[in-house]
Scaffold this motif. Structure first.
Motif, PDB file in Angstrom:
ATOM      1  N   ALA A 286      17.176  58.896  23.712  1.00 28.65           N
ATOM      2  CA  ALA A 286      17.073  60.166  23.000  1.00 28.65           C
ATOM      3  C   ALA A 286      18.045  61.189  23.573  1.00 28.65           C
ATOM      4  CB  ALA A 286      15.646  60.692  23.073  1.00 28.65           C
ATOM      5  N   ALA A 287      18.149  61.255  24.901  1.00 29.39           N
ATOM      6  CA  ALA A 287      19.061  62.213  25.536  1.00 29.39           C
ATOM      7  C   ALA A 287      20.498  61.937  25.130  1.00 29.39           C
ATOM      8  CB  ALA A 287      18.910  62.146  27.049  1.00 29.39           C
ATOM      9  N   ARG A 288      20.871  60.669  25.080  1.00 24.33           N
ATOM     10  CA  ARG A 288      22.247  60.315  24.722  1.00 24.33           C
ATOM     11  C   ARG A 288      22.544  60.655  23.270  1.00 24.33           C
ATOM     12  NH1 ARG A 288      24.492  55.316  23.051  1.00 24.33           N
ATOM     13  NH2 ARG A 288      22.595  54.186  23.618  1.00 24.33           N
ATOM     14  N   HIS A 289      21.635  60.317  22.374  1.00 26.34           N
ATOM     15  CA  HIS A 289      21.898  60.499  20.948  1.00 26.34           C
ATOM     16  C   HIS A 289      21.701  61.939  20.477  1.00 26.34           C
ATOM     17  CE1 HIS A 289      22.636  56.382  19.467  1.00 26.34           C
ATOM     18  NE2 HIS A 289      21.876  56.009  20.467  1.00 26.34           N
ATOM     19  N   LEU A 290      20.931  62.723  21.224  1.00 22.24           N
ATOM     20  CA  LEU A 290      20.675  64.101  20.813  1.00 22.24           C
ATOM     21  C   LEU A 290      21.447  65.108  21.660  1.00 22.24           C
ATOM     22  CD1 LEU A 290      16.837  63.878  20.141  1.00 22.24           C
ATOM     23  CD2 LEU A 290      18.669  64.005  18.450  1.00 22.24           C
ATOM     24  N   ALA A 291      22.409  64.631  22.431  1.00 18.11           N
ATOM     25  CA  ALA A 291      23.237  65.539  23.228  1.00 18.11           C
ATOM     26  C   ALA A 291      23.946  66.532  22.305  1.00 18.11           C
ATOM     27  CB  ALA A 291      24.265  64.742  24.029  1.00 18.11           C
ATOM     28  N   GLY A 292      23.910  67.784  22.670  1.00 17.86           N
ATOM     29  CA  GLY A 292      24.546  68.824  21.871  1.00 17.86           C
ATOM     30  C   GLY A 292      23.667  69.405  20.787  1.00 17.86           C
ATOM     31  N   ARG A 293      22.476  68.809  20.548  1.00 22.23           N
ATOM     32  CA  ARG A 293      21.540  69.372  19.569  1.00 22.23           C
ATOM     33  C   ARG A 293      20.620  70.371  20.270  1.00 22.23           C
ATOM     34  NH1 ARG A 293      21.414  65.443  15.237  1.00 22.23           N
ATOM     35  NH2 ARG A 293      23.293  64.169  15.602  1.00 22.23           N
ATOM     36  N   THR A 294      20.014  71.218  19.480  1.00 20.72           N
ATOM     37  CA  THR A 294      18.984  72.114  20.002  1.00 20.72           C
ATOM     38  C   THR A 294      17.650  71.399  19.854  1.00 20.72           C
ATOM     39  OG1 THR A 294      20.261  74.045  19.303  1.00 20.72           O
ATOM     40  CG2 THR A 294      17.928  74.386  19.793  1.00 20.72           C
ATOM     41  N   VAL A 295      17.013  71.090  20.981  1.00 24.70           N
ATOM     42  CA  VAL A 295      15.819  70.238  20.978  1.00 24.70           C
ATOM     43  C   VAL A 295      14.656  70.975  21.619  1.00 24.70           C
ATOM     44  CG1 VAL A 295      14.802  68.060  21.760  1.00 24.70           C
ATOM     45  CG2 VAL A 295      17.224  68.143  21.078  1.00 24.70           C
ATOM     46  N   ILE A 296      13.508  70.962  20.932  1.00 24.50           N
ATOM     47  CA  ILE A 296      12.243  71.366  21.532  1.00 24.50           C
ATOM     48  C   ILE A 296      11.473  70.096  21.848  1.00 24.50           C
ATOM     49  CG2 ILE A 296       9.969  72.351  21.052  1.00 24.50           C
ATOM     50  CD1 ILE A 296      11.264  74.626  19.646  1.00 24.50           C
ATOM     51  N   LEU A 297      11.121  69.917  23.104  1.00 25.76           N
ATOM     52  CA  LEU A 297      10.335  68.769  23.544  1.00 25.76           C
ATOM     53  C   LEU A 297       8.942  69.244  23.919  1.00 25.76           C
ATOM     54  CD1 LEU A 297      10.029  65.769  24.402  1.00 25.76           C
ATOM     55  CD2 LEU A 297      10.868  66.452  26.660  1.00 25.76           C
ATOM     56  N   ILE A 298       7.946  68.836  23.154  1.00 29.59           N
ATOM     57  CA  ILE A 298       6.552  69.130  23.471  1.00 29.59           C
ATOM     58  C   ILE A 298       6.031  67.972  24.298  1.00 29.59           C
ATOM     59  CG2 ILE A 298       4.250  69.500  22.505  1.00 29.59           C
ATOM     60  CD1 ILE A 298       5.766  70.525  19.946  1.00 29.59           C
ATOM     61  N   THR A 299       5.611  68.258  25.525  1.00 29.34           N
ATOM     62  CA  THR A 299       5.239  67.171  26.423  1.00 29.34           C
ATOM     63  C   THR A 299       4.172  67.624  27.413  1.00 29.34           C
ATOM     64  OG1 THR A 299       6.069  65.559  28.046  1.00 29.34           O
ATOM     65  CG2 THR A 299       7.125  67.719  28.021  1.00 29.34           C
ATOM     66  N   HIS A 300       3.346  66.664  27.832  1.00 30.73           N
ATOM     67  CA  HIS A 300       2.394  66.878  28.924  1.00 30.73           C
ATOM     68  C   HIS A 300       2.905  66.248  30.225  1.00 30.73           C
ATOM     69  CE1 HIS A 300      -0.980  68.573  26.664  1.00 30.73           C
ATOM     70  NE2 HIS A 300      -0.679  67.729  25.698  1.00 30.73           N
ATOM     71  N   ASP A 301       4.086  65.647  30.185  1.00 33.91           N
ATOM     72  CA  ASP A 301       4.596  64.855  31.293  1.00 33.91           C
ATOM     73  C   ASP A 301       5.612  65.662  32.111  1.00 33.91           C
ATOM     74  OD1 ASP A 301       5.714  63.025  33.005  1.00 33.91           O
ATOM     75  OD2 ASP A 301       6.154  61.511  31.493  1.00 33.91           O
TER      76      ASP A 301
END
Length: 231
Positions: free
Chosen positions: A162-177
């Protein structure tokens, strides 16, 4: 850029007061906090999806959004290629089958294009769901606990993909980890009944190595920040 300001209200009760979230463009931002506080609701609001709650304030999103959730929501009767291209077909557009095959191959699913979800492992299903997200090619992506149901090794692999393919995008990651946030994100916020609070993360490139001392230190700090919320 994503900017969320105001109060999140459900049935007349304020779930999240004094929201002040600035998610920088081209970066990953983690939203963390206790279950039920409204993180997924905020993610759906950013994605323009219907929710039971309302935001008494403003949400500004720079560009179209796609959302990938914890449940893959794959069509059980459709094969991998049909699942990946469902968005285009629902819009009445011709699916880009060549690009879909290339994405599946890049995600380690070459040769599985005709498999149905029941014929795939949990990790393979999540790769298929990630391909479906990527093919939409949206500048803003909401990831709502997309890897939490996976085993630790598969989760780490999916994080890297995911990090490789979404590099340069604006990402919100909802996580408990805490480890996931420490590895993948450039910024993080704690959401609870008191409002929002920024959390510290390393200022190094992502995805960060699992054994990076800065990642391990950030993981510990994030875990400690979440402890009062869990209580």
């Amino acid at each position: 850029m994503i900017r969320i300001m105001g109060d999140l209200i459900l049935d007349g009760r304020v779930l999240l007061p004094h929201l002040a979230l600035d998610c920088p463009p081209g970066r990953w931002t983690a939203l963390m906090g206790p279950s039920g506080v409204g993180k997924s609701t905020l993610g759906r609001i950013v994605a323009g999806l219907p929710v039971a709650a309302r935001l008494a304030g403003t949400v500004d999103v720079a560009g179209p959004v796609t959302l990938m959730g914890q449940q893959d929501q794959l069509l059980p009767w459709a094969d991998a290629l049909a699942n990946v291209t469902i968005g285009a077909r629902l819009r009445g557009q011709a699916p880009d089958r060549a690009r879909s095959r290339a994405l599946l191959a890049d995600l380690g699913l070459a040769g599985l294009e005709t498999r149905r979800p029941a014929q795939l492992s949990g990790g393979q299903r999540q790769r298929m769901a990630l391909a479906r997200t990527l093919i939409e090619d949206r500048p803003v992506v909401v990831l709502d606990e997309p890897f939490s149901a996976l085993d630790a090794a598969t989760r780490a692999q999916m994080q890297d993909l995911a990090a490789r393919h979404l590099a340069g995008r604006t990402v919100i990651l909802i996580t408990h980890d805490p480890l996931e946030a420490a590895r993948l994100c450039h910024a993080a916020f704690l959401l609870d009944a008191r409002g929002t609070r920024p959390l510290p993360l390393p200022a190094t490139p992502t995805p960060r190595a699992l054994d990076d001392p800065q990642v391990l230190a950030a993981q510990t700090a994030l875990f400690r920040s979440l402890m009062p919320c869990a209580a």
